[in-house]
Design a protein around this motif. Structure first.
Motif, short mmCIF file in Angstrom:
data_model
loop_
_atom_site.label_atom_id
_atom_site.label_comp_id
_atom_site.label_asym_id
_atom_site.label_seq_id
_atom_site.Cartn_x
_atom_site.Cartn_y
_atom_site.Cartn_z
N ILE A 193 5.87 18.27 16.76
CA ILE A 193 5.57 19.81 16.16
C ILE A 193 4.38 19.54 15.63
N ASN A 194 3.93 21.42 15.33
CA ASN A 194 3.09 21.45 14.40
C ASN A 194 1.87 20.08 14.52
N ASN A 195 1.68 19.34 16.36
CA ASN A 195 0.55 18.49 16.30
C ASN A 195 1.08 17.38 15.85
N LYS A 196 2.08 17.20 14.82
CA LYS A 196 1.94 15.73 14.89
C LYS A 196 3.80 15.25 15.33
N ALA A 197 3.50 13.86 16.16
CA ALA A 197 4.05 13.59 16.28
C ALA A 197 5.72 12.91 15.69
N ILE A 198 6.82 13.47 16.42
CA ILE A 198 8.36 13.28 15.22
C ILE A 198 8.38 11.65 15.77
N GLU A 199 9.82 10.94 15.18
CA GLU A 199 9.75 9.47 15.65
C GLU A 199 11.34 10.78 15.90
N ALA A 200 11.45 9.29 17.32
CA ALA A 200 11.92 8.75 18.40
C ALA A 200 13.54 8.93 17.49
N GLN A 201 14.65 9.71 18.15
CA GLN A 201 15.97 9.39 17.62
C GLN A 201 16.85 9.76 16.35
N ARG A 202 15.90 10.82 15.75
CA ARG A 202 15.73 11.54 14.62
C ARG A 202 15.95 12.79 14.43
N TYR A 203 16.96 13.46 14.03
CA TYR A 203 16.84 14.94 13.81
C TYR A 203 15.51 15.54 12.69
N VAL A 204 15.02 16.40 13.34
CA VAL A 204 13.69 17.52 12.57
C VAL A 204 13.96 18.24 12.82
N GLU A 205 13.71 19.00 11.41
CA GLU A 205 14.21 20.72 10.88
C GLU A 205 13.37 21.46 11.32
N LEU A 206 13.48 22.77 12.05
CA LEU A 206 12.47 23.78 12.66
C LEU A 206 12.04 24.70 11.29
N ARG A 207 11.71 24.76 10.91
CA ARG A 207 11.32 26.34 10.29
C ARG A 207 10.47 27.10 11.48
N GLU A 208 10.66 28.72 11.02
CA GLU A 208 10.19 29.31 11.70
C GLU A 208 8.73 29.78 11.89
N LYS A 209 8.39 30.08 13.02
CA LYS A 209 6.81 29.77 13.00
C LYS A 209 5.97 28.42 13.59
N ASP A 210 7.40 27.21 13.46
CA ASP A 210 6.75 26.27 14.00
C ASP A 210 6.42 25.91 15.21
N THR A 211 5.45 24.89 16.06
CA THR A 211 4.83 24.87 17.04
C THR A 211 5.11 23.53 18.07
N ILE A 212 6.05 23.89 18.67
CA ILE A 212 6.49 22.24 19.41
C ILE A 212 6.75 22.45 20.89
N LYS A 213 5.83 20.49 20.62
CA LYS A 213 5.24 20.40 22.35
C LYS A 213 5.67 18.82 22.78
N PHE A 214 5.46 18.81 24.08
CA PHE A 214 6.70 18.27 24.43
C PHE A 214 5.72 17.26 25.44
N GLY A 215 5.60 15.53 24.87
CA GLY A 215 4.59 15.17 25.48
C GLY A 215 3.39 15.11 25.65
N TYR A 216 2.61 15.38 27.00
CA TYR A 216 0.73 15.92 27.13
C TYR A 216 1.08 16.76 27.97
N SER A 217 2.30 17.60 28.44
CA SER A 217 1.84 19.11 28.65
C SER A 217 1.11 20.37 27.87
N SER A 218 0.70 20.91 28.75
CA SER A 218 -0.16 22.83 28.28
C SER A 218 0.52 23.19 26.99
N ARG A 219 2.32 23.00 27.63
CA ARG A 219 2.89 24.04 27.16
C ARG A 219 2.64 23.94 25.73
N ASP A 220 3.04 25.02 24.83
CA ASP A 220 3.30 25.15 23.17
C ASP A 220 4.68 26.58 23.21
N PHE A 221 5.24 25.90 22.12
CA PHE A 221 6.84 27.03 22.14
C PHE A 221 6.81 26.49 20.54
#
Length: 179
Positions: free
Chosen positions: A133-161
């Motif tokens: 989230i916003n280029n910071k890794a999140i801890e596995a198996q823990r919920y992290v609240e998303l704020r509007e305009k947050d950027t999400i990335k999965f693995g090393y994919s070049s796609r940003d959400f």
């Protein structure tokens, strides 16, 4: 003639003791979808959001079709198209990578009374290459609240959400600076 019968000493056999620990078999039965065991159970506070949330995917500077994520309470993201609500086709992503979950959480209003609102959360399902989230890794198996305009990335994919809702205020100065 007396034959003496020798008794062999009795050896106690180690019998398998009952194991009352959790085996996960019941969860396998309840979490099977299209023949595949899903790694995730929705929490009791899961709710469909009232706001119309959207995921805006980008590959580099190219905008991809918008994903409307307000129609159900949770979305499984991953490579396995049989169970994923939102497929992610990058090889660095796990088959069941993460879940976007809307949860009804309690908050305190300005006047001190308590209320509930539904907010988006992301949970990484123990993926090999992580969720960011916003280029910071999140801890596995823990919920992290998303704020509007947050950027999400999965693995090393070049796609940003980018996650936004229909009431999001987009500042005109940011679009003027680019154009």
């Amino acid at each position: 003639m007396l034959v003496e019968v020798k008794k062999e000493p009795e050896v106690e056999e180690d019998k398998a003791k009952p194991d009352y620990g959790l085996s996960g078999k019941l969860a396998d039965d309840t979490n099977t979808f299209r023949g595949i065991v899903v790694k995730y159970n929705e929490p009791p506070e899961a709710r469909k959001p009232k706001l119309k949330w959207r995921l805006y995917p980008f590959k580099g500077d190219t905008a991809l079709p918008v994903l409307h994520v307000h129609r159900q309470s949770g979305y499984l993201l991953g490579r396995d198209r049989k169970v994923a609500d939102i497929p992610i086709d990058h090889p660095s992503c796990s088959k069941q990578h993460a879940v976007l979950q809307f949860r009804s959480v309690e908050y305190t209003r300005d006047d001190g009374t308590k209320g509930r609102h539904t907010r988006p959360y992301i949970i990484d399902l123990g993926s090999a290459n992580g969720t960011f989230i916003n280029n910071k890794a999140i801890e596995a198996q823990r919920y992290v609240e998303l704020r509007e305009k947050d950027t999400i990335k999965f693995g090393y994919s070049s796609r940003d959400f980018v996650i936004l809702h229909d009431n999001t205020q987009v500042s005109p100065s940011s679009s003027d600076a680019e154009g």
